[in-house]
Design a protein around this motif. Structure first.
Motif, short mmCIF file in Angstrom:
data_model
loop_
_atom_site.label_atom_id
_atom_site.label_comp_id
_atom_site.label_asym_id
_atom_site.label_seq_id
_atom_site.Cartn_x
_atom_site.Cartn_y
_atom_site.Cartn_z
N ARG A 1 15.17 6.52 18.14
CA ARG A 1 13.83 7.00 18.45
C ARG A 1 13.01 6.82 17.17
O ARG A 1 13.21 7.52 16.18
N LEU A 2 12.09 5.87 17.19
CA LEU A 2 11.34 5.48 16.01
C LEU A 2 10.01 6.20 16.00
O LEU A 2 9.14 5.91 16.84
N TYR A 3 9.82 7.10 15.07
CA TYR A 3 8.60 7.91 14.99
C TYR A 3 7.72 7.36 13.88
O TYR A 3 8.14 7.25 12.73
N VAL A 4 6.46 7.02 14.21
CA VAL A 4 5.58 6.37 13.25
C VAL A 4 4.37 7.23 12.90
O VAL A 4 3.39 6.73 12.35
N GLY A 5 4.45 8.53 13.17
CA GLY A 5 3.33 9.41 12.82
C GLY A 5 2.07 9.02 13.54
O GLY A 5 2.04 8.87 14.76
N ASN B 1 0.84 -1.19 0.00
CA ASN B 1 0.00 0.00 0.00
C ASN B 1 0.88 1.25 0.00
O ASN B 1 1.83 1.35 0.79
N PRO B 2 0.58 2.23 -0.87
CA PRO B 2 1.44 3.42 -0.97
C PRO B 2 1.06 4.54 -0.02
O PRO B 2 1.64 5.62 -0.06
N GLY B 3 0.07 4.33 0.87
CA GLY B 3 -0.43 5.39 1.72
C GLY B 3 0.50 5.76 2.85
O GLY B 3 1.47 5.06 3.17
N GLY B 4 0.18 6.88 3.49
CA GLY B 4 1.02 7.40 4.56
C GLY B 4 1.13 6.47 5.75
O GLY B 4 2.16 6.45 6.44
N ALA B 5 0.09 5.69 6.05
CA ALA B 5 0.14 4.80 7.21
C ALA B 5 1.19 3.71 7.04
O ALA B 5 1.79 3.26 8.03
N VAL B 6 1.43 3.28 5.80
CA VAL B 6 2.47 2.27 5.54
C VAL B 6 3.83 2.95 5.41
O VAL B 6 4.84 2.45 5.95
N ARG B 7 3.89 4.08 4.75
CA ARG B 7 5.17 4.79 4.63
C ARG B 7 5.71 5.20 5.99
O ARG B 7 6.92 5.44 6.13
N ALA B 8 4.84 5.25 7.00
CA ALA B 8 5.29 5.60 8.35
C ALA B 8 6.33 4.62 8.88
O ALA B 8 7.08 4.95 9.80
N LEU B 9 6.38 3.42 8.31
CA LEU B 9 7.38 2.43 8.75
C LEU B 9 8.73 2.60 8.06
O LEU B 9 9.73 2.05 8.54
N PHE B 10 8.79 3.32 6.95
CA PHE B 10 10.03 3.37 6.18
C PHE B 10 11.20 3.90 7.01
O PHE B 10 12.26 3.28 7.09
N GLU B 11 11.04 5.07 7.60
CA GLU B 11 12.15 5.66 8.34
C GLU B 11 12.54 4.82 9.56
O GLU B 11 13.74 4.60 9.80
N PRO B 12 11.58 4.32 10.36
CA PRO B 12 11.98 3.45 11.48
C PRO B 12 12.77 2.22 11.02
O PRO B 12 13.76 1.83 11.67
N LEU B 13 12.36 1.60 9.92
CA LEU B 13 13.10 0.44 9.43
C LEU B 13 14.50 0.82 8.97
O LEU B 13 15.46 0.05 9.17
N GLN B 14 14.64 1.99 8.38
CA GLN B 14 15.96 2.45 7.98
C GLN B 14 16.84 2.70 9.21
O GLN B 14 18.03 2.38 9.21
#
Length: 575
Positions: A69-73, A30-43
């Motif tokens: 510090r993992l921020y998930v919006g 899914n390309p939505g913001g709720a899924v993209r919220a994981l990108f930075e924490p995983l990085q």
């Protein structure tokens, strides 16, 4: 027609890459913001996520930061599943989210993880984000979940599977089981039924490629639009996940008389996938009834949409067992009712039920999304079936889960556009202070009001306050205080709206957001104070349902309320 990938499965597919020892290709996430919220924490945890040939490729790039510090919006799923997996992998981190997510309960998950040995510390309010994961789950056992939340159960399952611990998880109702299905297809020793899951450790091998099916919760919107618009011929929604724990919306409408069926079933990573067919033409539907937790959880994200459809059906429909909706992005029981009423719907909401008496005349109307993507899309779908022109304020928040929502409706012949100048609501941040204070006196025609708004309100009451944004700038705000000393009371300290937007309903939207927040926290009354001479403010508050509080000796003027010579009018609104 197709819809974007399943948001729930996308979260789980991304997180599984933390367990893999090789590159993983993800197709259809899914390309939505709720899924993209994981990108930075995983990085931050050492993964690299790149786009290649229309897919995401996730590879191990480093060992990751030692205590990130993992921020998930605003994504509760990202937060809860991440917490569970961190404890399973023995990774330390702080997990945090936006002001709205900080109010949503995490103890549903944290308490059972602690029973399994995890060391987790709340860094703010008890039971809420931010929290720090200090140590792993390290002992097996049996845990009992207090709620049927799929996210809570999934977090515990991820923890015990990643840690290789034998465990039994008991729960009051089986909600979506994507975690179990995916992990079992990877080799995990999982067996589950309606009330209990048992894990016996076994090797887990993440495949090199994971395909994510279309999201049935998103397919519900074009399906409902087709029914409401009485579209010609059948609508075929292909490649959709047909997990039985996610089909409640379609199953309830089938029972109500809608022509809906499932075809072309296949299995993919343990998930049934196929086509949902929705018949066209006039269909006589019966009122709907949701009165058991299992059905409710199978359509929990579609409650606002089901209520919108019910508003068009003669008779009384009831959606019950829905108390958990108070803890979504908004109190969805309240905001569903508030969204539908401008259309002319007769709808009531209490602590666990939405009741809709349908069949009356409905009309195009302006309504509000309250910054909640599910409310926004339900409103737009109902509007698509009414004809005429309706406006959904803050409707672009649909991008949280369904960025292509407008395009999908357009393919169905609906004339829908996104207003580039639309205002959206979000939680207040301390970083908003310089912008607000820099323009406050301009908004008040040069009157010296900045002394009423020191930075402390932005620092200490951000979680109970709201900002309206337009084109990247602050267009309005409300400072709210949940009284720590007066039980049942919430206070609105200050509300401000850009003069260019006054009269457009923005002040009402800010207050409706705050009313919903106050109800969610068990407050029964909202109070406000204004100056005696500010008759515009008094009229505005009266229009919102506030009433003056009688002063000692009669009248509405409270002498010296804010000190000698500072008389005030006190206002109160029951919730």
């Amino acid at each position: 027609m197709t819809v974007p990938g399943d948001k729930s499965i996308s979260h789980r597919a991304l997180l599984s890459c933390l367990v893999a020892d090789h590159d993983v290709r993800l197709a259809g996430i899914n390309p939505g913001g709720a899924v993209r919220a994981l990108f930075e924490p995983l990085q931050q945890l050492g993964l690299d996520i790149v786009q290649a040939d229309g897919e995401r490729v996730v590879r191990r790039a480093s060992a990751g930061e030692p205590m990130p510090r993992l921020y998930v919006g605003g994504s509760s799923a990202a937060a809860r599943l991440l917490i569970g997996l961190l404890t399973g992998l023995g990774r330390t981190a702080v997990v945090d989210g936006d002001a709205i997510l900080r109010r949503r309960p995490m103890d549903w998950l944290v308490d059972p993880l602690r029973e399994l040995g995890a060391r987790i510390e709340y860094l703010g309010a008890e039971g809420c984000l931010p929290l720090a994961v200090h140590g792993p789950v390290d002992r097996g056992g049996t845990v009992d979940l207090r709620v049927g939340s799929a996210q809570a159960r999934a977090g515990v399952v991820l923890a015990v599977v990643a840690a290789g611990l034998p465990a039994t998880v008991r729960y009051p109702v089986l909600s979506r089981d994507h975690t179990e299905r995916m992990l079992a297809s990877f080799g995990a020793g999982l067996a589950w039924n309606d009330r209990e899951l048992v894990h016996r450790p076994a090797p887990v091998i993440v495949p090199h490629r994971i395909e994510v099916p279309g999201d049935p919760s998103l397919a519900a919107y074009p399906a409902a639009a087709h029914l409401l618009r009485r579209g010609a011929g059948p609508l075929r929604l292909t490649g959709i996940g047909l997990n039985p724990t996610r089909l409640g919306f379609f199953d309830v409408l089938r029972e109500a008389g809608a022509g809906i069926r499932y075809e072309d079933r296949v299995l993919c990573h343990g998930e049934p996938v196929g086509t949902i067919v929705v018949d066209g033409g006039p269909q006589r539907l019966r009122p709907v009834a949701v009165d058991d937790p299992h059905t409710l959880h199978a359509l929990i994200d579609e409650v606002p949409l089901l209520a919108a459809v019910a508003a068009t059906v003669p008779g009384t429909s009831r959606i019950g067992c829905a108390g958990e909706l108070s803890f979504k992005e908004t109190d969805r029981l309240v905001t569903t009712a508030e969204m539908l009423r401008p259309f002319g719907a007769e709808v009531t909401a209490d602590a666990a039920t939405v009741t809709v008496t349908g069949g009356g005349p409905l009309r195009p109307a302006p309504t509000d999304s309250f910054g909640d993507h599910r409310i926004a899309m339900a409103a737009a779908t109902l509007a698509a079936g009414l004809g005429g022109t309706s406006r959904v304020r803050g409707g672009t928040c649909h991008e949280t889960s369904f960025p292509e929502f407008i395009e999908v409706l357009a393919k169905m012949g609906v004339d829908v556009t996104a207003d580039a100048g639309a205002t959206t609501l979000r939680g207040l941040r301390e970083s908003d202070y310089p912008e607000v204070i820099g323009q406050l006196e301009r908004w008040w025609d040069g009157r010296p009001v900045t002394a009423m708004l020191p930075r402390l309100f932005f620092r200490h009451f951000a979680d109970t306050s709201v900002v309206a944004e337009q084109d990247g700038r602050v267009a309005g705000f409300l400072i709210g205080i949940l009284s720590p000393s007066v039980p049942g009371e919430a206070h609105a300290h200050f509300i401000g709206v850009d003069p260019a937007l006054r009269g457009a309903g923005l002040g009402r939207r800010l207050y409706e957001w705050y009313f919903a927040l106050a109800r969610q926290h068990g407050r029964r009354t909202v109070t406000a104070v204004t100056s005696v001479g500010n008759t515009d403010s008094q009229a505005f508050h009266r229009a919102l349902g506030f009433e003056p509080v009688a002063a000692p000796g009669g009248g509405t003027v409270w002498a010296d309320w804010d000190g000698p010579g500072h008389d005030r009018v006190r206002l109160e609104r029951a919730l």
